[in-house]
Every structure is written in structure tokens, then in C-alpha cells.
Design a protein around this motif. Structure first.
Motif, mmCIF file in Angstrom:
data_model
loop_
_atom_site.group_PDB
_atom_site.id
_atom_site.type_symbol
_atom_site.label_atom_id
_atom_site.label_comp_id
_atom_site.label_asym_id
_atom_site.label_seq_id
_atom_site.Cartn_x
_atom_site.Cartn_y
_atom_site.Cartn_z
ATOM 1 N N ASN A 180 18.528 -4.706 -12.847
ATOM 2 C CA ASN A 180 18.826 -3.264 -12.906
ATOM 3 C C ASN A 180 17.585 -2.380 -13.031
ATOM 4 O O ASN A 180 17.714 -1.183 -13.263
ATOM 5 N N PHE A 181 16.405 -2.961 -12.888
ATOM 6 C CA PHE A 181 15.178 -2.175 -12.940
ATOM 7 C C PHE A 181 14.842 -1.641 -11.552
ATOM 8 O O PHE A 181 14.769 -2.401 -10.582
ATOM 9 N N VAL A 182 14.631 -0.337 -11.465
ATOM 10 C CA VAL A 182 14.220 0.292 -10.212
ATOM 11 C C VAL A 182 12.695 0.293 -10.175
ATOM 12 O O VAL A 182 12.064 0.947 -11.009
ATOM 13 N N PRO A 183 12.067 -0.415 -9.242
ATOM 14 C CA PRO A 183 10.596 -0.498 -9.223
ATOM 15 C C PRO A 183 9.964 0.873 -9.008
ATOM 16 O O PRO A 183 10.564 1.776 -8.414
ATOM 17 N N PRO A 184 8.737 1.050 -9.493
ATOM 18 C CA PRO A 184 8.059 2.349 -9.367
ATOM 19 C C PRO A 184 7.951 2.833 -7.916
ATOM 20 O O PRO A 184 7.723 2.040 -7.005
ATOM 21 N N PHE A 185 8.123 4.145 -7.753
ATOM 22 C CA PHE A 185 8.021 4.805 -6.443
ATOM 23 C C PHE A 185 8.925 4.129 -5.417
ATOM 24 O O PHE A 185 8.565 3.935 -4.245
ATOM 25 N N PHE A 186 10.115 3.785 -5.870
ATOM 26 C CA PHE A 186 11.065 3.032 -5.046
ATOM 27 C C PHE A 186 11.430 3.781 -3.763
ATOM 28 O O PHE A 186 11.751 3.164 -2.746
ATOM 29 N N GLU A 187 11.392 5.115 -3.804
ATOM 30 C CA GLU A 187 11.798 5.906 -2.647
ATOM 31 C C GLU A 187 10.813 5.823 -1.481
ATOM 32 O O GLU A 187 11.174 6.106 -0.347
ATOM 33 N N VAL A 188 9.562 5.381 -1.743
ATOM 34 C CA VAL A 188 8.580 5.328 -0.661
ATOM 35 C C VAL A 188 7.944 3.951 -0.480
ATOM 36 O O VAL A 188 7.484 3.627 0.619
ATOM 37 N N LEU A 189 7.899 3.123 -1.524
ATOM 38 C CA LEU A 189 7.218 1.835 -1.431
ATOM 39 C C LEU A 189 8.187 0.703 -1.100
ATOM 40 O O LEU A 189 9.332 0.676 -1.576
ATOM 41 N N ASN A 190 7.716 -0.254 -0.332
ATOM 42 C CA ASN A 190 8.472 -1.456 0.007
ATOM 43 C C ASN A 190 7.935 -2.605 -0.838
ATOM 44 O O ASN A 190 6.951 -3.257 -0.488
ATOM 45 N N TRP A 191 8.573 -2.850 -1.969
ATOM 46 C CA TRP A 191 8.061 -3.818 -2.938
ATOM 47 C C TRP A 191 8.134 -5.252 -2.447
ATOM 48 O O TRP A 191 7.450 -6.133 -2.985
ATOM 49 N N ASP A 192 8.932 -5.535 -1.439
ATOM 50 C CA ASP A 192 9.019 -6.903 -0.916
ATOM 51 C C ASP A 192 7.703 -7.366 -0.312
ATOM 52 O O ASP A 192 7.467 -8.573 -0.194
#
Length: 638
Positions: free
Chosen positions: A556-568
Motif C-alpha cells: 500500500n505504499f505509493v512510491p515517491p513521484f509516482f505520477e511521473v516516475l516509472n519505478w519498475d
């Protein structure tokens, strides 16, 4: 016969006094045992001041000679009524403030304001991240609160901690003949022969109304309440579902329509049209395209932010909660943003009529430090303080009421910020370190703020970097205290199990230990970032800082700057339930994919760094961009 009768009566009186003393002792023992089972401490301590219990029982016992049991406890009851207003704080635990509050005695072990430490002696600060211990704090030390060269009130000390208390906000219960304090707590003594009901039952009088609204006193044993932070979440939102929610919320904004039109809204809408139709960008000298969901949209949005965005920073609010940034320690992100935003001339305006966004510069850490009453388990006054503030600016300025606060934003890193800003700041854009979808974090409107641990305010980039992939001999590394439920599970499965997995518990203090910790991160392929009490962990940014691929284990943690970064592309996100398969997951990653992720970490690093003077695409600008970006896609035509 008369002499014999007198002797019998004398013996009976002696026996009766013994029974009174024993019954009183049993009552005290019962209440002590009951306090061990209650989730928030001693029941009597919430009703009468310290030392009153033992003093009251002693007085009652001494005055009980020749008196009945009922008379004895009538006298004790009078003592308990002297300070009945202290029932207030504990009785308030029935509200939602108790449902999601951490055990503050545990949290005090987690956090410390590092601003009181001399930055020149930062090498003597060997505590790691959220594994700190709250010690003696002197927040007025200039080096900890502001950047070098600042001269604003550097040597002023903070006011006393109890500025606002829950008892100052709520009214204490009224005690009178019409509304007596009456709670019946019956203690059954089965260890002694039953002589009569009066000698077997001890009755203490309190308020029935208070009893109905609290769990402080009960005829049945009460088990210790398990805090939410020590339990797995009831629901889990996978990362794929978060991405779907991002698209859905962007397409169907719930933001309030402005009550009147504004030229600033038209400027944002014009920018939105350009962002949605950007020139196609495949390569960029400054940015690494794989890091972004859409490099073309991000680049265009960032350029428009630099050109268009204007922010009004409210001057309202008293120090130290407002306008007093903390630049060291666990909650440094909110302090650095505040410092750089208030000192910025490019984005800020003095005329609120020219502003697209409005910033409320408070420190959630200083709010907790200044107002929270230690061990009270009551944060109502913290939320009330911010509620009063928002109502004050709504009454003083007309801009809040135009959008219901939708064009206002806050930046807060303390774990309690979601609770403190609930309801009265619900429509604002919240940049939060505790980006938990189960605590009301709104994907597509709110911003996941990176939690950064800063050891030196003068040199926040100290020790930056790590070894190249070919020299990283450790497969996975973790060290830290056992906060929350997840880390215990991690160590249970992997501590001392595999030679290439350094999964450790707390590291001892000291220079050697600190350097060993940093060395492990610089030499590890993967750095494990499990949640602690809450979903966020500064280890994520620290892993990027030392060029180690972060492995995020936090449902349930939303990674930082989720709206622009592709954490995968530069991290692994592992479900909590998959901890037993952790090594299998790591070794199954192909070498080429690992090298690509490690390159992504190195290229993403610039977006997670603080600078004394902000640099393009750094953490300050990325935070500001995400706030701007979400506002652009939430705004509605009138």
C-alpha cells in the motif's frame, strides 16, 4: 460470661480490621494487574494524579479502624474525585484518534530531532535512519535549523512543549450532585472464605457516563490493544492497481469547481493543453527517458512550470511550528522544502492574486514536538491546531474558499501528518512521506514525498555514491531496529541463512558501525527497504544515494513521484507475503536487467538530492513539479 463475650467481641474487631486491610490490598493488587492489561496504561492514573492512588488507599486503610468497608471506600471515593478532570484525555481514546495512532512510547524510540546536533561534529552522530532514539533536544541550535549564513533568530530557544493540550480544547466533565462520578468496578476475591457480600466485593465510585464512553474500567479482563502499525494491512493495493487509479483519478477529477473564475485558472488550463500534446522527445542530455512514464510530457510540464507557476507563501502561523525548518535528521525533507520555498524568488509572489498555488509552511515534526503530550496517546490537539490555522486563513483571505483549498498545498514528513490534516485540509494537495493508500492518500492528487535522512545540513551530499556493479559482492543487505511487524518476519526468514545475504538487526552505535553500514550499502547489489511502523522508509532514498537497487517491501505504499516516475526501471517492489521467496526473486533477475536497474538508480540519483542552492531536476524541483503536475490535471473549468 460477660468477660468471655467482651473477649469474643475484641477478637472479632481485630479480625474485622485484618479483613479490611486484606480487602484493600486485594483491591490495589487488582487495579495494578488490570492496568497491565489495558492498552493505554494505568486506569487510576488517568483519573487521579500520580501517587494519589497509594496515598488514598493508605489514608482509607488507616481511617478504617472501627469503620465498615463501605465507609472506608466512601472516604477513598472522595479522594478520587479531587482531580476527576484528568479523565478527559483517556476518555477521548474512543475516537478515531486512537484507532490509527502508534504507541508513542515506541515512536519516541524511533525519532529524534537532529537539528540540535553540531553539524561540524556530525561524524559523532551514528544513529541510522528511523532507528534513532529520542534524546535531549535543543532545536534552537542554528546549524540544525537553517543553512549556513542564515541569521534569522538562530539563537532563540523554543517555547515550552505544552502550548496546546487536549484539555485546553475539550471541556472537562462536570461533576455535581446531579451528575456524580459513578463507575462500578467489582473485584471478586476468591482466595478467601466468603463471609459476606460486603467483605467480598469492593466498590469504587466513578462516572457512569465516562464508563460508557471508554474502555478504562471493565468487570472483565481487558487484553492489550494491538496497534495498527504492528498488524498487517487488512487490504492490499498492488502497484498495478495504483497505476490504474492514477489514470482513473486523472480522467475524473473530484476537485471542487471554483466559485468564481480566475486568470490563473485559465493559465493552468492552457498549460494542461500543451502538456497533453507535447513534442515527442526520445533522447535528452539532462534526463534518462526510461525513468519516466512519459518523458515528453514530463519535460514539457517542467518547462511550463518554470515559465508559468507562481506561488503565494502564507506569512501567517507562529514559530516554531511555522516557518522553522529542520534540515537534519529523519524529517529533513519537509524542512528543506520549506527553507528553499520561502527563500525562492523565481516561483514566489507577494501578491496572492497572482498565485496559482498557495503554500502553508508548517512543520509536522515541530507540531508533534511542540504540542504532543508525551504518553497521552491523544493527538486531537495537533489536528485542532491545524484546523484553527486553516479556518484563520480562510477567514482572512478569500482564496481558500474559492476552491475549498484545492489550490493550496502542504509538505509534511511526520508519520502523523495524514491524521493531522484529515477533514479540514482534505481537498488540499498533500505532499506526504507517509503515502499510504489505506490512510487516505489520494493517488493523482497527493504527492509521495521522498523521506530523506540528512546527517549534515552543511553538506547533505556527504558520502554520495557507491561501487560499480562488478565490485558489489553482497546480494542483499538490511540492518535496522525491529519497528513494526514486517522486519521481524524478514529476519525470521533470512537472518544468518545465506552468506551473500546480510540481513541484520540493529547495528551498535559508533564510528566503525556507521562506516560498516555505509560500506555494506555501497557494496550490495540490492538494499532491502522494509516498512517500519508506517509504509515509508528513508532507506529507499538512501539506497539510491549509495547507488544500490532498492527492494521495496511495503504493501500500500505509493512510491515517491509516482505520477511521473516509472519505478519498475530502477527498483524491485516485492509484496510482503513474498518475503519467504525473497532470495529466489533476487537471483531470478537476469544480469542484464540488474545492470539496467543499477544504471537507472545512478541516473535517478539527481532527482533525490537536496542542494543548498536548488538545481534543475533536484529533489526540491521534483517535489514542486509533482505538486504543479497534479494540480494541472485536477483543475476544473468553472
Amino acid at each position: 460470661m460477660d468477660c468471655y463475650s467482651i473477649k469474643i467481641q475484641t477478637l472479632l474487631q481485630i479480625e474485622k480490621r485484618k479483613w479490611v486491610f486484606l480487602v484493600g490490598l486485594v483491591a490495589l493488587t487488582h487495579l495494578f494487574c488490570q492496568s497491565l492489561m489495558l492498552p493505554y496504561g494505568n486506569a487510576l492514573r488517568s483519573l487521579i494524579p500520580n501517587e494519589k492512588i497509594s496515598r488514598g488507599l493508605l489514608k482509607a486503610s488507616e481511617s478504617s479502624k472501627g469503620s465498615s468497608i463501605d465507609e472506608t471506600f466512601d472516604k477513598f471515593t472522595v479522594l478520587t474525585l479531587e482531580k476527576n478532570s484528568l479523565l478527559l484525555n483517556e476518555a477521548s481514546l474512543g475516537g478515531d484518534s486512537a484507532d490509527d495512532e502508534k504507541d508513542s512510547s515506541e515512536k519516541d524510540k524511533v525519532e529524534k530531532i537532529n537539528s540540535g546536533l553540531d553539524v561540524d561534529a556530525a561524524d559523532d552522530d551514528f544513529n541510522f535512519l528511523e532507528d534513532e532514539t529520542l534524546g535531549t533536544v535543543n532545536v534552537a541550535v542554528a546549524e540544525g535549523l537553517m543553512l549556513p549564513g542564515d541569521v534569522t533568530e538562530a539563537n532563540k530557544t523554543l517555547p515550552e512543549k505544552n502550548i496546546v493540550r487536549g484539555s485546553d480544547i475539550l471541556s472537562p466533565p462536570v461533576v455535581s450532585a446531579a451528575n456524580p462520578l459513578i463507575i462500578k468496578a467489582v473485584v471478586h476475591n476468591e482466595s478467601y472464605p466468603a463471609a459476606s457480600s460486603s467483605s467480598n466485593d469492593i466498590i469504587v465510585m466513578f462516572n457512569e457516563t465516562a464508563f460508557a464512553n471508554s474502555t478504562l474500567v471493565s468487570n472483565k479482563p481487558v487484553g492489550k490493544k494491538i496497534m495498527r502499525c504492528n498488524m498487517p494491512p487488512k487490504t492490499v493495493t498492488p502497484i498495478d492497481e495504483m497505476q490504474r487509479l492514477l489514470v482513473h483519478h486523472r480522467a475524473r477529477s473530484r476537485a471542487m469547481r471554483p466559485r468564481w473564475s480566475s486568470d490563473r485558472d485559465r493559465e493552468i488550463l492552457a498549460a494542461k493543453l500543451k502538456i497533453e500534446n507535447p513534442p515527442i522527445l526520445k533522447n535528452d542530455r539532462e534526463l534518462y527517458p526510461p525513468l519516466f512514464r512519459n518523458i515528453s510530457m514530463f519535460k514539457r510540464s517542467y518547462e511550463l512550470m518554470e515559465r508559468v507557476l507562481k506561488i503565494y507563501v502564507y506569512k501567517d502561523g507562529e514559530r516554531p511550528i511555522f516557518h522553522r525548518p529542520i534540515l537534519k535528521g529523519l524529517y529533513a525533507s519537509e524542512g528543506w522544502f520549506m527553507k528553499l520555498m520561502e527563500g525562492n524568488k523565481r516561483f514566489t509572489v507577494k501578491d496572492p492574486r497572482k498565485a496559482h498555488l498557495f503554500y502553508m509552511p508548517f512543520s509536522s515534526r515541530m507540531l508533534e514536538y511542540t504540542l504532543y503530550v508525551r504518553n497521552s496517546h491523544n493527538r486531537t490537539n495537533l489536528r485542532q491546531y491545524l484546523k484553527d490555522y486553516s479556518e484563520k486563513i480562510a477567514a482572512k483571505y478569500r482564496y481558500w474558499n474559492r476552491t475549498g483549498g484545492a489550490d493550496h498545498f502542504l509538505v509534511a514528513c511526520h508519520d502523523w501528518a495524514p491524521y493531522e490534516t484529515r477533514h479540514h485540509m482534505e481537498h488540499c494537495i498533500k505532499a506526504l512521506c507517509n503515502a499510504d493508500v489505506t490512510l487516505g492518500f489520494k493517488i493523482g492528487r497527493d504527492v509521495s514525498l521522498p523521506e530523506t535522512y540528512v546527517r549534515s545540513a552543511r553538506n547533505p551530499l556527504r558520502d554520495l555514491g557507491g561501487k560499480p556493479p562488478s565490485q558489489r559482492r553482497i546480494l542483499a543487505f538490511y540492518a535496522g531496529n525491529m519497528h513494526g511487524y514486517l522486519r521481524t518476519i524478514l529476519l525470521k526468514h533470512w537472518k544468518d541463512r545465506e552468506p551473500d545475504m546480510k540481513i541484520l538487526g540493529p547495528m551498535p552505535p559508533g564510528v566503525a558501525s556507521k562506516m560498516n553500514y555505509i560500506s555494506h550499502m555501497k557494496n550490495s547489489r540490492y538494499c532491502i527497504c522494509p516498512k517500519g511502523y508506517e509504509v515509508n522508509s528513508p532507506r529507499i532514498v538512501e539506497a539510491i544515494f549509495y547507488e544500490c537497487v532498492p527492494v521495496i517491501i511495503s504493501d500500500n505504499f505509493v512510491p515517491p513521484f509516482f505520477e511521473v516516475l516509472n519505478w519498475d526501471t530502477f527498483s524491485l517492489i516485492v509484496a510482503e507475503k513474498d518475503i519467504p521467496k525473497l532470495r529466489e526473486i533476487l537471483v531470478s533477475v537476469p544480469e542484464q536487467k540488474y545492470l539496467a536497474m543499477q544504471l537507472g538508480v545512478r541516473r535517478a540519483q539527481q532527482h533525490f538530492l537536496w542542494h543548498s542552492k536548488p538545481m534543475k531536476y533536484d529533489l526540491f524541483h521534483m517535489t514542486l513539479h509533482s505538486i504543479w503536475y497534479n494540480r494541472v490535471f485536477q483543475i476544473k473549468n468553472r
